[in-house]
Design a protein around this motif. Structure first.
Motif, mmCIF file in Angstrom:
data_model
loop_
_atom_site.group_PDB
_atom_site.id
_atom_site.type_symbol
_atom_site.label_atom_id
_atom_site.label_comp_id
_atom_site.label_asym_id
_atom_site.label_seq_id
_atom_site.Cartn_x
_atom_site.Cartn_y
_atom_site.Cartn_z
ATOM 1 N N THR B 86 55.665 2.717 -17.837
ATOM 2 C CA THR B 86 54.375 3.232 -17.367
ATOM 3 C C THR B 86 53.761 4.078 -18.478
ATOM 4 O O THR B 86 53.106 5.074 -18.237
ATOM 5 C CB THR B 86 54.583 4.081 -16.083
ATOM 6 N N GLY B 87 54.021 3.679 -19.704
ATOM 7 C CA GLY B 87 53.516 4.427 -20.842
ATOM 8 C C GLY B 87 54.609 4.675 -21.864
ATOM 9 O O GLY B 87 54.615 5.719 -22.516
ATOM 10 N N LEU B 121 49.652 1.060 -13.228
ATOM 11 C CA LEU B 121 50.144 1.006 -14.616
ATOM 12 C C LEU B 121 51.560 0.447 -14.741
ATOM 13 O O LEU B 121 51.938 -0.071 -15.789
ATOM 14 C CB LEU B 121 50.137 2.416 -15.230
ATOM 15 N N ARG B 219 44.041 7.638 -24.448
ATOM 16 C CA ARG B 219 45.259 8.412 -24.153
ATOM 17 C C ARG B 219 45.013 9.407 -23.024
ATOM 18 O O ARG B 219 45.863 9.593 -22.157
ATOM 19 C CB ARG B 219 45.731 9.135 -25.412
ATOM 20 N N TYR B 222 44.986 7.497 -19.882
ATOM 21 C CA TYR B 222 46.357 7.125 -19.511
ATOM 22 C C TYR B 222 47.059 8.263 -18.766
ATOM 23 O O TYR B 222 47.587 8.077 -17.668
ATOM 24 C CB TYR B 222 47.164 6.731 -20.758
ATOM 25 N N TRP B 223 47.053 9.450 -19.356
ATOM 26 C CA TRP B 223 47.756 10.579 -18.722
ATOM 27 C C TRP B 223 47.177 10.875 -17.348
ATOM 28 O O TRP B 223 47.899 11.125 -16.384
ATOM 29 C CB TRP B 223 47.652 11.837 -19.591
ATOM 30 N N MET B 226 48.031 8.100 -14.789
ATOM 31 C CA MET B 226 49.470 8.122 -14.505
ATOM 32 C C MET B 226 49.824 9.304 -13.605
ATOM 33 O O MET B 226 50.515 9.148 -12.588
ATOM 34 C CB MET B 226 50.232 8.204 -15.824
ATOM 35 N N ARG B 271 38.970 3.527 -19.095
ATOM 36 C CA ARG B 271 39.940 2.423 -19.195
ATOM 37 C C ARG B 271 39.217 1.104 -19.501
ATOM 38 O O ARG B 271 39.684 0.308 -20.326
ATOM 39 C CB ARG B 271 40.680 2.325 -17.867
ATOM 40 N N GLY B 317 50.445 4.677 -24.639
ATOM 41 C CA GLY B 317 49.468 4.664 -23.548
ATOM 42 C C GLY B 317 48.411 3.577 -23.674
ATOM 43 O O GLY B 317 47.903 3.088 -22.672
ATOM 44 N N THR B 320 49.328 0.292 -22.177
ATOM 45 C CA THR B 320 49.502 0.522 -20.742
ATOM 46 C C THR B 320 48.159 0.566 -20.016
ATOM 47 O O THR B 320 48.001 -0.088 -18.979
ATOM 48 C CB THR B 320 50.279 1.840 -20.510
ATOM 49 N N VAL B 321 47.189 1.302 -20.520
ATOM 50 C CA VAL B 321 45.898 1.344 -19.828
ATOM 51 C C VAL B 321 45.182 0.000 -19.907
ATOM 52 O O VAL B 321 44.454 -0.378 -18.991
ATOM 53 C CB VAL B 321 44.948 2.463 -20.325
#
Lengths: 61, 378
Positions: B86-87, B121, B219, B222-223, B226, B271, B317, B320-321
């Motif tokens: 997940t990242g 994710l 990034r 992503y955070w 998540m 995203r 990330g 992942t995104v």
């Protein structure tokens, strides 16, 4: 850990109350310290480059 | 998932789809391996849950979150195993332990039966010695499945039995800015990644400098996604029995309550922007190659605390995104004998591209054949 910013502390207590969360002092303190980091992160997302994006996210297939 | 939140001996009563498919294909399931609590942070000391150690140096972290799988593969206990990403949770342990780990495209593999980290994710993928072994496992676990409506029917056009062996004509995108210029990047890691690219260039690949816009924004998105999605899953337990979580995991997951609905929507808009930028950057190349981590495995002490977790930049990330496949393959060792990983990314659902390049690189190199020294374990 440095000084606690009273404004961050007030916001964290408000958020915790709204979420119905009762935390140990160390967890509360960790969130107070993280709060400005994440507000800055959220602010980074307010980029004019997304102005034309109407659909939040469409997964490429 | 290394937690006291789920009662001891708790079992859902059925196998996850990926486990069922492996069993049906004849795989022998040895057991479950240690990992980070809910894939968020290492278990607390004294929690009773084992904290995996790096087989190359037990004073170092094996990375997280799918740490136990990477350790078991690196130590030769199993031929392959599963992890979730997940990242970076497959790619980082793979890089730190000197093995190969593939994060497939989002939707390539069913998540049915897997405790989520972040719903939009999470990806389950293989960790093994080689790209070819990862391909073998992916062939079995991939595919549409009604239990996970996010799964896709996209064809897998690389099979583990394919003979490749050539990088002739492959176009490698090299994002020198950011991935190779971030100040935290350890010089040995940078050197090893660039050496790998040079080797692939000598073997017939063309290396093309590219730029990927909006990396910082990606990034941040992503955070935010998540943590917000992770918090959504854990909200009720954090409200009613937070003491059952370890402090590291609890503080990491709680961070998700700091975001607003508007933040989350904006992250999803970013995203879309990041995906468009990523696909644009890939327009003239087949894969993108970067270092897989900033540095070699750090000491266990201090690893996985929230302060460290959110302070360091991440190379993971982005894919992942975007939902794109990415793989870490061994590409060298530091002077103190710790493995270094190379990340290979491609367009969404082009696992074939990632696996072909990874396989071809492993035919040119032998980093993936090294084994941890037995004396490291006393």
């Amino acid at each position: 850990m440095g000084m606690i910013d009273p404004e961050n502390e007030r916001m964290i207590d408000y958020i915790l109350r709204e979420h119905g969360l009762v935390l140990e002092p160390e967890d509360r303190r960790a969130l107070i310290d993280l709060y400005p980091v994440f507000r800055e992160m959220a602010q980074r997302l307010r980029t004019p480059a997304t102005a034309e994006i109407s659909a939040p996210f469409v997964r490429p297939r | 998932v290394s937690t006291k939140v789920l009662a001891e001996g708790w079992w859902s009563g059925r196998d996850a789809t990926v486990v069922r498919r492996l069993k049906e294909a004849g795989a022998v399931i040895i057991g479950k391996l240690a990992l980070d609590e809910f894939a968020f942070a290492p278990p607390d000391e004294g929690s009773g849950f084992p904290r995996p150690r790096n087989p190359w140096d037990p004073t170092r972290t094996p990375g997280g979150s799918s740490s136990g799988t990477a350790v078991a593969v690196a130590a030769g206990l199993v031929l392959g195993g599963l992890g979730t990403d997940t990242g970076g949770s497959i790619r980082l342990p793979a890089a730190y332990c000197g093995i190969t780990g593939l994060q497939p495209s989002f939707g390539r593999v069913s998540n049915y039966g897997c405790v989520p980290d972040a719903f939009s994710l999470d990806v389950i993928g293989p960790l093994a010695r080689t790209a070819r072994d990862c391909a073998l496992m992916l062939e079995v676990i991939a595919g549409r499945e009604p239990g996970d409506p996010a799964t896709a029917d996209a064809p897998l056009d690389y099979l583990a039995g394919d003979e490749i062996g050539s990088l002739e004509g492959v176009r490698i995108g090299l994002p020198r800015v950011d991935f190779f210029t971030t100040p935290e990047l350890q010089p040995e890691v940078k050197r090893a990644a660039l050496d790998a690219v040079e080797l692939m260039g000598r073997a017939g690949a063309s290396v093309i400098d590219i730029e990927i816009p909006y990396l910082d924004e990606a990034r941040a998105a992503y955070w935010l996604i998540m943590l917000a999605e992770g918090y959504a899953y854990h909200e009720a337990d954090l409200r009613t029995r937070p003491h059952l979580y370890g402090a590291n995991a609890r503080r990491a997951i709680l961070a998700g309550c700091l975001f607003t609905a508007a933040d989350y929507i904006q992250a999803q808009r970013v995203r879309a922007l990041a995906t468009s930028a990523y696909l644009g950057a890939m327009a003239g190349v087949d894969v993108i190659v970067t270092p897989a981590s900033l540095y070699v495995a750090p000491p266990l002490e201090g690893w996985g605390t929230v302060t460290r977790m959110f302070a360091r930049p991440s190379f993971y990330g982005l894919s992942t995104v975007v939902g794109a496949p990415a793989m870490s393959v061994p590409c060298g060792f530091s002077q103190d004998g710790l493995p270094i990983g190379l990340q290979i990314m491609a367009r969404p659902f082009d696992e074939a591209g990632v696996l072909r390049v990874g396989d071809a690189y492993q035919r040119l190199s032998n980093w993936h054949l090294r084994r941890p020294p037995a004396e490291a374990w006393g």
